[in-house]
Design an enzyme around this catalytic site. Structure first.
Site, PDB file in Angstrom:
ATOM      1  N   LEU B 124       0.828  -1.206   0.000  1.00 13.92           N
ATOM      2  CA  LEU B 124       0.000   0.000   0.000  1.00 13.92           C
ATOM      3  C   LEU B 124       0.863   1.258   0.000  1.00 13.92           C
ATOM      4  CD1 LEU B 124      -2.826   1.381   0.271  1.00 13.92           C
ATOM      5  CD2 LEU B 124      -2.603   1.116   2.745  1.00 13.92           C
ATOM      6  N   ASP B 241      -8.215  -2.648   9.158  1.00 11.60           N
ATOM      7  CA  ASP B 241      -9.009  -2.856  10.388  1.00 11.60           C
ATOM      8  C   ASP B 241      -8.615  -4.185  11.004  1.00 11.60           C
ATOM      9  OD1 ASP B 241     -10.442  -0.557  10.138  1.00 11.60           O
ATOM     10  OD2 ASP B 241     -12.278  -1.497   9.381  1.00 11.60           O
ATOM     11  N   ARG B 269      17.513  -9.325  41.291  1.00 10.46           N
ATOM     12  CA  ARG B 269      18.417  -8.208  41.534  1.00 10.46           C
ATOM     13  C   ARG B 269      18.229  -7.664  42.960  1.00 10.46           C
ATOM     14  NH1 ARG B 269      23.025  -5.486  40.097  1.00 10.46           N
ATOM     15  NH2 ARG B 269      22.806  -3.267  40.579  1.00 10.46           N
ATOM     16  N   GLN B 280       8.689  -0.538  46.705  1.00 10.80           N
ATOM     17  CA  GLN B 280       7.441  -0.087  46.088  1.00 10.80           C
ATOM     18  C   GLN B 280       7.684   0.643  44.764  1.00 10.80           C
ATOM     19  OE1 GLN B 280       5.114   2.066  49.016  1.00 10.80           O
ATOM     20  NE2 GLN B 280       4.101   0.185  49.660  1.00 10.80           N
ATOM     21  N   GLN B 337      13.860   0.408  32.350  1.00  9.47           N
ATOM     22  CA  GLN B 337      14.193   1.191  33.554  1.00  9.47           C
ATOM     23  C   GLN B 337      14.419   0.279  34.764  1.00  9.47           C
ATOM     24  OE1 GLN B 337      14.607   4.350  33.069  1.00  9.47           O
ATOM     25  NE2 GLN B 337      15.140   4.888  35.169  1.00  9.47           N
ATOM     26  N   GLU B 364       0.645  -0.081   9.915  1.00  5.82           N
ATOM     27  CA  GLU B 364      -0.791  -0.392   9.805  1.00  5.82           C
ATOM     28  C   GLU B 364      -1.647   0.720  10.426  1.00  5.82           C
ATOM     29  OE1 GLU B 364      -1.918  -4.448   9.865  1.00  5.82           O
ATOM     30  OE2 GLU B 364       0.062  -5.119   9.246  1.00  5.82           O
ATOM     31  N   THR B 366      -0.618   4.848  11.779  1.00  8.95           N
ATOM     32  CA  THR B 366       0.044   5.464  12.935  1.00  8.95           C
ATOM     33  C   THR B 366      -0.972   5.727  14.044  1.00  8.95           C
ATOM     34  OG1 THR B 366      -0.422   7.658  12.056  1.00  8.95           O
ATOM     35  CG2 THR B 366       1.715   6.672  11.442  1.00  8.95           C
ATOM     36  N   SER B 367      -0.465   6.011  15.226  1.00 15.10           N
ATOM     37  CA  SER B 367      -1.367   6.381  16.334  1.00 15.10           C
ATOM     38  C   SER B 367      -2.237   7.565  15.941  1.00 15.10           C
ATOM     39  CB  SER B 367      -0.556   6.743  17.576  1.00 15.10           C
ATOM     40  OG  SER B 367       0.115   5.610  18.064  1.00 15.10           O
TER      41      SER B 367
END
Lengths: 379, 381
Positions: B124, B241, B269, B280, B337, B364, B366-367
């Site tokens: 495409l 879709d 770790r 936490q 991280q 497919e 983009t955002s």
């Protein structure tokens, strides 16, 4: 894999929506501004069978499933978040533990009038020094012959001044902390029970959040709910279900804020066109819709697991964590879309924003939900 | 509401999980570093029936429902995102459009092959036409009983390994409504004039090939046209879709793989005298990652279910793809991280997951395109 709702579930949702449109949407601003408890509307909710939705018909409940319950709470909260929490507390935090842990005698005496809505219930766990850390409960219940004498102060009691029946958590063995807590059923009319300060809350101002004081309250042993010193378990299991209710409440608030935003964006003209035409607005609406759907599916998933009799504690924590955050974010975006109008009472979204915030705090703060989930994944 | 898989589906999912563990886990790192398409693994998937997963049984495929297919992609992407996209492209935008829009003759001709040892691809995008797909310029000119294709396509996944290409081409100039001049053609690999051009050197998904495909006087019979002239844009949009469900699943799989690595690392770790999983700061990250993964998976499954029950699902597939890909971005970011410096080196898989994830927000649709789809839908409702 099938996400379709049953006919009954759809009917319950539609009933709740119709009721909310008719009875709640027009009145919610007034109840908020006057801090007025929607007593009449609660009476009508009782007639719909919405105050003991999941209770077995044997005990005058509606016998509906948790998915229906979540759908109904969302619709009611979309109309009025205060009414949503009043309903959620009665269903999840009072009727549920009574049905789950109560004796037949207790169900006959306490559950029936609560499930049918003749009486309104409430839940007394939090204290000034015991919020997330329920093990720090200072309220005590001390044996005296066949009775118990209860002393202490509970705060942040939803339905407080308007409740007839409380499920109260008290320490029966203070040295054992969480392992020394027991649950009791105490009526408002009993000697020594009094209503203290009514909190001036930021949101859900139509609901009544009060201090409830227990001063040498004598109750018979038959008022003990579940086993002695097993009250913490009662509280935790109860809160699991409660989280589905609060997640659904958060969704209802978000949905209301979202719908108002679309309506506003389509009518508000700037730069010669509706602001809905601008990508800056359209993209916000897209994100709001996506987040609401994501949170709703988590909530329905938790309810579905509960209905199937599977462990749903992680799922309920995820649903509550996400739905409450989404609610705050969506309400915040709704104000932004409304611009200055979003900051005035007339446009409602400022109320949604204030209402949304509590969902991140009560029935387990977001931090407590993260502890539940974090422990779950690392165990 | 029933959010479970049936026994047969569970078996397929388990097969995919075992395959991922046994066959993909050992090669996922090397194919990434060597930029090598694991053709031997793809052949095994064909033998197991995993590649032609959604092709109906009457054509020799497994004929599973979209929800099961989505879970298979998740299981593969959890271990190797590159192989997951081969499967997604093959099914969602390779085979599905033929099933949905192809003639009986086209189905008879190609479906058994795509359920067998053929691989499909979708052409495409072009150099000057990405999100704005209707601006494509590749031409297909009618010439007697044939069409002659001229132009160039970019970003073709499976480009160098495919046997069959679904190509979007312009058959007419329609002023103001350029999408109405687009048609879809099925072009076989050996067709003279089809040239596999440059292979892209990508940041991630390096075990999957992304090629430029040139069409230079490429002559195909009129029977290669899918549906009718002018329907190509609709075919492409419906394929996408469907593809969005695949990419959404891929993103969920990548995120889940990264979370599992992060949990493993956090439990091993030790810092400040205890495993970092007990702090936490780390535990809360894990909780958020887990929650968002579950949310994305539900969105994917809902879109898949809508498709399976023949309900409109454009908006819901866009939501699934948008949320899942951006969720995966956040999750892999946090997984790196949690690993600290270790997350930045290739010895730990999260470095690869981090690179692999990034494309899910781009291809497919983009955002930004997903937000356009969703935004328009909610305003119109």
């Amino acid at each position: 894999m099938d996400f379709a709702l049953t006919d009954e579930q759809q009917m319950i949702r539609d009933t709740a929506r119709d009721f909310a449109e008719r009875e709640l949407v027009p009145n919610a601003p007034k109840w908020d501004q006057n801090r007025e408890f929607p007593k009449e509307a609660i009476g009508k909710l009782a007639e719909l069978g919405f105050l003991g939705m999941m209770v077995d018909p044997q005990w005058d409940g509606g016998g509906m499933d948790s998915v229906s319950y979540a759908l109904a709470i969302e619709e009611i909260s979309r109309g009025c978040a205060s009414t949503g929490v009043i309903m959620s507390v009665n269903n999840s935090l009072v009727c549920d533990p009574l049905e789950r842990f109560g004796t037949d005698e207790q169900k006959e005496k306490f559950l029936k009038p609560l499930a049918s809505g003749q009486k309104l219930g409430s839940y007394c766990l939090t204290e000034p020094m015991a919020g997330s850390d329920a093990g720090a409960t200072k309220t005590t219940a001390v044996r005296d012959g066949d009775d118990w004498i209860v002393n202490g102060v509970k705060i942040f009691v939803t339905n407080g001044a308007y409740a007839d029946t409380f499920v109260v958590y008290a320490s029966t063995d203070p040295a054992q902390k969480t392992r020394g807590i027991s649950a009791f059923v105490i009526e408002m009319e009993r000697d020594g029970v009094s209503v203290g300060t009514r909190e001036k809350t930021m949101g859900i101002r139509g609901s009544c959040t009060s201090e409830i004081i227990f001063e040498n309250v004598r109750i018979p042993d038959s008022h003990k709910l579940g086993e002695e010193n097993k009250g913490f378990k009662v509280a935790m299991i109860t809160l699991n279900g409660g989280r589905i209710g609060i997640a659904a409440q958060a969704l209802g608030i978000a949905q209301a804020a979202f719908e108002r935003s679309i309506e506003y964006a389509k009518t508000r003209q700037q730069f010669d066109q509706p602001i809905a035409n601008f990508q800056a607005i359209q993209f916000k609406l897209a994100d709001m819709a996506t987040k609401i759907d994501a949170a709703r599916l988590l909530t329905l998933e938790a309810a579905h697991l509960k209905d199937r009799g599977e462990d749903y504690s992680m799922a309920a924590a995820k649903a509550k964590l996400m739905a409450s955050r989404v609610s705050v974010e969506v309400a915040d975006d709704a104000i932004q879309i409304h611009g200055g109008y979003g900051y005035v009472e007339e446009y409602h979204v400022e109320r949604h924003f204030r209402d949304a915030k509590i969902t991140e705090l009560y029935e387990g703060t977001s931090e407590i939900q993260r502890i539940v989930i974090g422990r779950g994944v690392t165990k | 509401m029933n959010l479970t898989f049936n026994d047969e589906e569970r078996m397929v999912i388990e097969l995919a999980r075992d395959f991922a563990e046994n066959e993909l886990a050992p090669i996922a790192e090397s194919i990434d570093q060597e930029k090598r398409v694991p053709i031997e693994a793809l052949r095994k998937m064909q033998e197991l029936g995993l590649l032609g997963l959604m092709i109906p049984e009457e054509y020799g495929g497994a004929g599973v429902r979209t929800s099961c297919y989505a879970q298979v992609i998740e299981e593969l992407a959890r271990v190797c995102a590159a192989v997951a996209i081969v499967l997604s492209v093959h099914n969602s935008v390779g085979a599905y459009p033929i099933l949905r829009f192809g003639s009986e003759e086209q189905k008879q001709k190609y479906m058994p092959k795509l359920a067998g040892d053929w691989i499909g691809a979708f052409c495409l995008s072009e150099a000057a036409s990405g999100s704005d797909a209707s601006a494509l310029e590749l031409k297909a000119k009618r010439d007697g009983d044939d069409y002659v294709l001229d132009g160039s396509k970019l970003w073709v996944t499976n480009g160098s390994i495919a046997n069959l290409y679904l190509v979007m081409a312009k058959t007419a100039d329609v002023p103001d409504k350029p999408h109405r001049g687009i048609s879809a053609f099925l072009v076989e690999k050996d067709t003279p004039g089809l040239i596999v051009g440059k292979l892209e050197d990508k940041m991630g998904l390096r075990g999957s090939d992304t090629a430029e495909i040139q069409f230079d006087g490429c002559r195909v019979p009129a029977s290669a046209l899918v549906s009718e002239e002018g329907v190509g844009f609709k075919i492409a949009m419906q394929a996408l879709d469907n593809g969005r469900i695949g990419v959404g699943s891929q993103a969920v799989g990548i995120a889940r793989g990264a979370l599992e690595e992060a949990i493993k690392y956090a439990k091993e770790r030790v810092a400040f005298g205890r495993p970092i999983a007990e702090h936490q700061a780390v535990q809360f990250k894990l909780a958020d990652m887990e929650t968002e993964i579950s949310a994305a998976r539900n969105l994917v499954r809902r879109a898949a279910w809508l498709k399976d029950s023949d309900q409109p699902h454009g908006k819901e597939a866009a939501m699934a793809k948008l949320y899942a890909s951006e969720m995966a971005h956040r999750v892999v970011h946090q997984a790196v991280q949690i690993h600290g410096g270790a997350g930045y080196i290739k010895e730990y898989p999260v470095e690869r997951y981090y690179r692999d994830q990034r494309i899910t927000e781009i291809y497919e649709g983009t955002s930004e395109m997903q937000r356009i789809v969703i935004g328009r839908a909610v305003i119109a409702e």
